[in-house]
Design a protein around this motif. Structure first.
Motif, PDB file in Angstrom:
ATOM      1  N   VAL A 220      78.319 -58.659 -28.940  1.00 46.17           N
ATOM      2  CA  VAL A 220      77.402 -58.626 -30.080  1.00 46.17           C
ATOM      3  C   VAL A 220      76.589 -59.923 -30.137  1.00 46.17           C
ATOM      4  O   VAL A 220      75.370 -59.906 -30.344  1.00 46.17           O
ATOM      5  N   LYS A 243      71.154 -51.406 -25.902  1.00 42.45           N
ATOM      6  CA  LYS A 243      70.401 -50.566 -26.844  1.00 42.45           C
ATOM      7  C   LYS A 243      71.286 -50.030 -27.963  1.00 42.45           C
ATOM      8  O   LYS A 243      70.798 -49.802 -29.077  1.00 42.45           O
ATOM      9  N   GLU A 244      72.585 -49.852 -27.711  1.00 43.69           N
ATOM     10  CA  GLU A 244      73.470 -49.306 -28.740  1.00 43.69           C
ATOM     11  C   GLU A 244      73.766 -50.304 -29.852  1.00 43.69           C
ATOM     12  O   GLU A 244      74.074 -49.907 -30.991  1.00 43.69           O
ATOM     13  N   LEU A 245      73.697 -51.599 -29.533  1.00 43.76           N
ATOM     14  CA  LEU A 245      74.059 -52.615 -30.516  1.00 43.76           C
ATOM     15  C   LEU A 245      72.872 -53.121 -31.330  1.00 43.76           C
ATOM     16  O   LEU A 245      73.054 -53.727 -32.388  1.00 43.76           O
ATOM     17  N   PRO A 247      70.671 -51.389 -33.127  1.00 40.74           N
ATOM     18  CA  PRO A 247      70.659 -50.807 -34.478  1.00 40.74           C
ATOM     19  C   PRO A 247      71.673 -51.471 -35.417  1.00 40.74           C
ATOM     20  O   PRO A 247      71.380 -51.646 -36.616  1.00 40.74           O
ATOM     21  N   TYR A 248      72.833 -51.849 -34.891  1.00 42.45           N
ATOM     22  CA  TYR A 248      73.814 -52.553 -35.729  1.00 42.45           C
ATOM     23  C   TYR A 248      73.277 -53.919 -36.163  1.00 42.45           C
ATOM     24  O   TYR A 248      73.355 -54.293 -37.340  1.00 42.45           O
ATOM     25  N   CYS A 253      73.156 -49.256 -38.657  1.00 44.58           N
ATOM     26  CA  CYS A 253      74.411 -48.522 -38.509  1.00 44.58           C
ATOM     27  C   CYS A 253      75.562 -49.509 -38.588  1.00 44.58           C
ATOM     28  O   CYS A 253      75.354 -50.732 -38.555  1.00 44.58           O
ATOM     29  N   MET A 255      79.211 -51.304 -37.306  1.00 43.22           N
ATOM     30  CA  MET A 255      79.751 -51.753 -36.027  1.00 43.22           C
ATOM     31  C   MET A 255      80.540 -50.630 -35.355  1.00 43.22           C
ATOM     32  O   MET A 255      80.435 -50.417 -34.142  1.00 43.22           O
ATOM     33  N   GLU A 257      80.181 -47.416 -35.619  1.00 40.62           N
ATOM     34  CA  GLU A 257      79.274 -46.400 -35.080  1.00 40.62           C
ATOM     35  C   GLU A 257      78.616 -46.883 -33.787  1.00 40.62           C
ATOM     36  O   GLU A 257      78.477 -46.111 -32.825  1.00 40.62           O
ATOM     37  N   ALA A 258      78.220 -48.150 -33.751  1.00 45.45           N
ATOM     38  CA  ALA A 258      77.583 -48.699 -32.556  1.00 45.45           C
ATOM     39  C   ALA A 258      78.541 -48.696 -31.377  1.00 45.45           C
ATOM     40  O   ALA A 258      78.163 -48.335 -30.250  1.00 45.45           O
ATOM     41  N   THR A 261      79.084 -45.148 -30.088  1.00 42.41           N
ATOM     42  CA  THR A 261      77.914 -44.705 -29.325  1.00 42.41           C
ATOM     43  C   THR A 261      77.906 -45.338 -27.943  1.00 42.41           C
ATOM     44  O   THR A 261      77.595 -44.673 -26.945  1.00 42.41           O
ATOM     45  N   LEU A 262      78.255 -46.619 -27.871  1.00 39.84           N
ATOM     46  CA  LEU A 262      78.303 -47.318 -26.585  1.00 39.84           C
ATOM     47  C   LEU A 262      79.353 -46.691 -25.668  1.00 39.84           C
ATOM     48  O   LEU A 262      79.096 -46.474 -24.476  1.00 39.84           O
TER      49      LEU A 262
END
Length: 311
Positions: A220, A243-245, A247-248, A253, A255, A257-258, A261-262
């Motif tokens: 992160v 790219k997944e992190l 949005p967090y 979103c 953590m 959820e991120a 998704t990752l």
């Protein structure tokens, strides 16, 4: 005589890095990264880039050669790998190409001839203006119509590749897919292709655990720093692990959820990698298990003994 090259491929988290180190120590080898994202500086945790300690003194090539906002392509990779193979071979060492970026590896092995079509600046400018006015999906939708096979290979957010594919079509009347199908299929090196595979659930468990380890190591913070430095909109940041992190980090979103998704995207990517290699290259596959992986590595290296003695 063709130069010798060992290539180790397979899905993410299957054990390619560990095998390459063991092989290099045994056969006086040097390792060439075949990962399209590990070329970028300061993108270490999310790309699972090998650390200096993990290298165990084995020279590695094509790591940390670009900034995150610099373009990198299969054509550039092809040229760099050829140079590395010649250099490593000239010093009496064995080049070992390791990675999971299928098109990049194929481009090297088969001396893929990239389009010599000169960039048509007028067409490029027109397409880029269209992106500004209508968004990238307008161009991507058109690409799916004129060259559906190529569209499947390109993420809609990859503006550069979408524009290039359409530019070639508009300038020549032919598609990128047609260009690729006309490539020669003769290997330019004397190659041994080694593929690692693992029972699906075991591999998925390893992928999930790797993501957890990445978070613990500070993924992160790595992504946050890259965004703070102005790289958030760069194409390199569309890689899985980054790219997944975003949005967090931007508060869109949680953590949890991120991370989920990752993990999901990483598992899907591993499946795509495995399918691609199975369909595109003639590979000697070895099934590995976490508990017996070291023994299987010894078997693989022994199987290559004849190939290596001929050097």
């Amino acid at each position: 005589m063709k130069e010798k090259l060992v290539v180790i491929v397979g899905p993410t988290a299957v054990g390619k890095t560990k095998l390459s180190i063991e092989m290099a120590k045994r056969v006086h080898g040097e390792i060439i990264s075949g990962d399209s994202m590990q070329v970028y500086r300061n993108m270490d945790i999310g790309t699972a880039k090998i650390s200096v300690e993990e290298m165990e003194g084995i020279p590695h090539h094509l790591l940390d050669i670009k900034n995150p906002d610099e373009a990198y392509s299969a054509a550039a990779f092809q040229s760099e790998v050829k140079r590395c193979v010649t250099d490593i071979t000239s010093r009496g060492k064995l080049p070992i190409l390791v990675g999971g970026s299928g098109l990049y590896i194929q481009a090297v092995l088969y001396d893929y001839h990239f389009s010599k079509q000169e960039r048509n600046e007028a067409i490029t400018a027109k397409l880029e203006r269209q992106i500004e006015l209508e968004g990238i999906m307008s161009l991507y939708t058109r690409l799916t119509e004129v060259d559906p096979e190529q569209a499947k290979k390109i993420h809609p957010n990859n503006h550069r590749r979408v524009v290039r594919a359409l530019e070639i079509y508009e300038a020549t009347g032919g598609t990128m897919t047609e260009l690729q199908k006309n490539q020669r299929k003769e290997l330019q090196f004397e190659v041994q292709l080694v593929g690692l595979e693992m029972e699906r659930q075991l591999l998925y468990d390893r992928i999930n655990n790797r993501v957890d380890e990445m978070i613990e190591k500070g993924l992160v913070s790595e992504v946050r720093q890259l965004v703070a430095e102005g790289y958030g909109e760069c194409q390199s940041m569309q890689a899985i692990g980054y790219k997944e992190l975003i949005p967090y980090i931007e508060g869109q979103c949680s953590m949890e959820e991120a991370i989920e998704t990752l993990k999901q995207n990483s598992r899907r990517y591993a499946k795509r990698q495995y399918t691609w290699f199975k369909n595109k290259l003639d590979i000697n596959w070895y099934s590995v298990e976490p508990e017996t992986i070291n023994e299987k590595f010894r078997i693989i290296i022994n199987d290559l003994a004849g190939f290596l003695k001929e050097r």
